[in-house]
Motif scaffolding. Structure first.
Motif, mmCIF file in Angstrom:
data_model
loop_
_atom_site.group_PDB
_atom_site.id
_atom_site.type_symbol
_atom_site.label_atom_id
_atom_site.label_comp_id
_atom_site.label_asym_id
_atom_site.label_seq_id
_atom_site.Cartn_x
_atom_site.Cartn_y
_atom_site.Cartn_z
ATOM 1 N N SER A 41 -2.373 4.670 -9.717
ATOM 2 C CA SER A 41 -3.386 3.697 -9.359
ATOM 3 C C SER A 41 -2.881 3.023 -7.932
ATOM 4 O O SER A 41 -3.278 2.130 -7.685
ATOM 5 N N PHE A 42 -1.998 3.618 -7.536
ATOM 6 C CA PHE A 42 -1.312 3.285 -6.292
ATOM 7 C C PHE A 42 -1.303 4.583 -5.365
ATOM 8 O O PHE A 42 -1.115 5.785 -5.641
ATOM 9 N N GLY A 43 -1.267 4.358 -4.078
ATOM 10 C CA GLY A 43 -1.129 5.579 -3.130
ATOM 11 C C GLY A 43 0.106 6.172 -2.994
ATOM 12 O O GLY A 43 1.348 5.510 -3.170
ATOM 13 N N LEU A 44 0.496 7.395 -2.783
ATOM 14 C CA LEU A 44 1.643 8.146 -2.713
ATOM 15 C C LEU A 44 1.987 8.351 -1.420
ATOM 16 O O LEU A 44 1.391 8.122 -0.395
ATOM 17 N N PRO A 45 3.074 8.432 -1.271
ATOM 18 C CA PRO A 45 3.942 8.440 -0.019
ATOM 19 C C PRO A 45 3.187 9.538 1.027
ATOM 20 O O PRO A 45 2.945 10.824 0.429
ATOM 21 N N GLY A 46 2.684 9.567 2.048
ATOM 22 C CA GLY A 46 2.236 10.393 3.139
ATOM 23 C C GLY A 46 0.681 10.362 3.092
ATOM 24 O O GLY A 46 -0.029 11.123 3.706
ATOM 25 N N GLU A 47 -0.105 9.677 1.852
ATOM 26 C CA GLU A 47 -1.458 9.792 1.716
ATOM 27 C C GLU A 47 -1.952 8.754 2.855
ATOM 28 O O GLU A 47 -1.399 7.850 3.424
ATOM 29 N N PRO A 48 -3.547 9.114 3.148
ATOM 30 C CA PRO A 48 -4.009 8.217 4.157
ATOM 31 C C PRO A 48 -3.795 6.816 3.535
ATOM 32 O O PRO A 48 -4.231 6.611 2.410
ATOM 33 N N GLY A 49 -3.612 5.957 4.193
ATOM 34 C CA GLY A 49 -3.666 4.358 3.806
ATOM 35 C C GLY A 49 -2.356 3.903 2.987
ATOM 36 O O GLY A 49 -2.124 2.849 2.843
ATOM 37 N N SER A 50 -1.313 4.760 3.334
ATOM 38 C CA SER A 50 0.274 4.608 2.526
ATOM 39 C C SER A 50 1.250 4.663 3.719
ATOM 40 O O SER A 50 2.327 4.950 3.101
ATOM 41 N N ILE A 51 0.750 4.609 5.001
ATOM 42 C CA ILE A 51 1.781 4.480 5.981
ATOM 43 C C ILE A 51 2.725 3.187 5.798
ATOM 44 O O ILE A 51 2.122 2.064 5.564
ATOM 45 N N VAL A 52 4.077 3.184 6.053
ATOM 46 C CA VAL A 52 4.912 1.981 5.648
ATOM 47 C C VAL A 52 4.978 1.445 7.236
ATOM 48 O O VAL A 52 5.370 1.834 8.057
ATOM 49 N N TYR A 53 4.798 -0.042 7.154
ATOM 50 C CA TYR A 53 4.763 -0.926 8.441
ATOM 51 C C TYR A 53 5.793 -1.848 8.140
ATOM 52 O O TYR A 53 6.132 -2.626 8.922
ATOM 53 N N ALA A 74 -0.466 -2.676 10.331
ATOM 54 C CA ALA A 74 -0.622 -2.719 9.019
ATOM 55 C C ALA A 74 -1.730 -3.486 8.829
ATOM 56 O O ALA A 74 -2.563 -3.205 7.532
ATOM 57 N N ALA A 75 -2.051 -4.429 9.635
ATOM 58 C CA ALA A 75 -3.541 -5.159 9.357
ATOM 59 C C ALA A 75 -4.803 -4.177 9.421
ATOM 60 O O ALA A 75 -5.740 -4.463 8.589
ATOM 61 N N LEU A 76 -4.597 -3.446 10.391
ATOM 62 C CA LEU A 76 -5.670 -2.440 10.565
ATOM 63 C C LEU A 76 -5.925 -1.458 9.217
ATOM 64 O O LEU A 76 -7.090 -1.209 8.825
#
Length: 471
Positions: A41-53, A74-76
């Motif tokens: 139920s959470f995004g995995l590293p590297g998936e769209p929308g899971s970039i670390v800011y 991050a807001a975007l």
């Protein structure tokens, strides 16, 4: 495991993700597909929308432009995620907060468990699952990772007969320390987590002291942080701090920025300095591990453990003692030696194997009364049950330092240097077993340094008892 080792001859095992986890909600295989997504139920590293800011506290003060860009991105990303249609992998709510008094409900027990997913059956093997022997999962849940490490330990004994297995695990339980070490799991690249790592390590050094078994003295954390992006200042400080933990490793999530020490020149230099101290103190740490394994003592030790009658040291979190401000510019970690102790050292070389085959040194910190004591334990460094061991006692007082060895292990590395701190006045004579030491003696502001003792101890620093005197 044996087959894998035949192809890749590794030295130890790192067991990750060994908790009783599950991507199911409730019992798997019940046909409740809406409750049991294949994807978590959470995004995995590297998936769209899971970039670390994310960055550490204060990053915006020293990296304003980069911090502003990260905040904007991050807001975007958050806005884009919110606007997207709900993913097909969304988990249907499963948790019910109602508790019926007097009714046993192991998934929602009547006491509070701070489980981020609510019900204990969410993304973990359900507590009410029944094992083949009739035992309920609720009663053995914490033993899953514990027994994985036990099984791994027994397997390594088969692969390395007579040798000590080296294992680091994440899911442990009381008593796991006899089989494996532990690291603190997925922390975050924040100064708060670096601070927290100290109390975490101190707690694990005591955790599991049941039925005579020791805690988990081989403990460390993901240095510089796992989740989120680290930065130069945090990683600089954290690489220095972790050098004095039993287990020392820099490790982070795939989707975060690289944080190896060489990424920043200042971190690389600070790490080299801290690692040199760590490697020089490996004989001291090894001796602490010897006592941890034989007496249940600790390697990292809270101040309250040493001073149980001092009320200011009760807090395991803060370890306050007396608040004193001392210089600590970036790249420098203040390290103090307690008066009254003798620390054994060897050369800080490239590998531990090279270091343990180098010359010995002693660092003596005299107490106010001019006394000190210490020990060093030596064996072959690998055998599960060493055939020969050596324990050397050091005693300083009245202008002399004695070394007395017990045991049959033969260590042929010579004694190179002895540094004695707290010598009140410059001595006129220094002798080793009654023989005058003419060369290599210096005195500087209460510190007596005696170097070049290799020839006098060429058969080994502990091959015979000796006394070093100054007057």
């Amino acid at each position: 495991m044996q087959s894998h080792h035949n192809n890749v001859p590794w030295d130890g095992i790192w067991i990750d993700m060994s908790e009783v986890s599950s991507f199911c909600v409730g019992s798997c295989g019940t046909g409740n597909l809406s409750l049991n997504p294949v994807h978590p139920s959470f995004g995995l590293p590297g998936e769209p929308g899971s970039i670390v800011y994310g960055y550490p506290e204060g990053f915006n003060l020293t990296n304003a432009t980069e911090a502003a860009t990260a905040t904007s991105l991050a807001a975007l990303q958050a806005s884009s995620a919110a606007a997207a249609s709900p993913p097909s992998t969304a988990t249907t709510p499963y948790f019910s907060s109602s508790v019926t008094p007097g009714v046993r409900n192991v998934n929602q027990p009547p006491y509070v468990i701070n489980n981020v997913n609510g019900d204990l059956a969410v993304h973990a093997v359900s507590p009410n699952a029944t094992h083949a022997d009739g035992v309920e999962e609720y009663d053995v849940h914490s033993l899953f990772g514990h027994q994985i490490l036990n099984a791994t330990y027994q397997a390594l004994l088969e692969i390395f007969p007579g040798k000590r297995p080296f294992i680091i695990g994440r899911s442990t339980f009381a008593g796991t320390g006899k089989w494996a070490g532990h690291w603190g799991g997925d922390n975050t690249s924040l100064f708060a987590y670096m601070y927290f790592s100290i109390s975490q390590a101190l707690s694990f050094s005591l955790f599991g002291k049941i039925q005579g078994s020791i805690g988990i003295p081989m403990f460390g954390v993901d240095t510089c942080g796992f989740n989120g992006n680290s930065d130069e200042e945090l990683c600089n400080r954290w690489m220095q701090l972790s050098a004095f933990f039993p287990f020392y490793r820099n490790h982070n999530v795939l989707s975060a920025n690289s944080q190896e020490a060489y990424v920043w020149a200042s971190v690389a230099e600070a790490s080299r300095t801290a690692m040199a101290i760590r490697y020089s103190l490996l004989p001291y740490m090894y001796t602490l591990f010897y006592y941890a394994s034989t007496t249940g003592s600790t390697v990292m030790r809270a101040l309250a453990w040493e001073f149980p009658n001092d009320p200011t040291l009760v807090s395991v979190v803060a370890q306050p003692g007396e608040n004193v401000t001392i210089p600590a510019p970036l790249g420098h970690i203040p390290v103090y030696i307690r008066g009254g102790y003798v620390l054994p050292q060897q050369e800080p070389l490239y590998t531990t194997a090279e270091s343990r085959n180098s010359s010995w040194s002693l660092l003596v910190a005299l107490s106010k009364d001019g006394a000190a004591s210490g020990q060093v334990y030596v064996d072959d460094g690998a055998s599960l049950v060493p055939s020969a061991t050596l324990l050397v006692d050091f005693t300083a007082g009245n202008g002399s330092l004695w070394a007395s060895a017990r045991g049959t292990y033969e260590d042929t590395n010579p004694l190179a240097n002895v540094t004695i701190m707290g010598v009140a006045a410059k001595p006129s004579t220094v002798t080793l077993n009654g023989q005058t030491v003419s060369n290599g003696v210096s005195y500087n502001g209460s510190v007596l340094s005696v170097k070049g003792l290799e020839a006098a101890t060429s058969k080994g620093a502990w091959a015979q008892d000796w006394v070093l005197s100054w007057e």
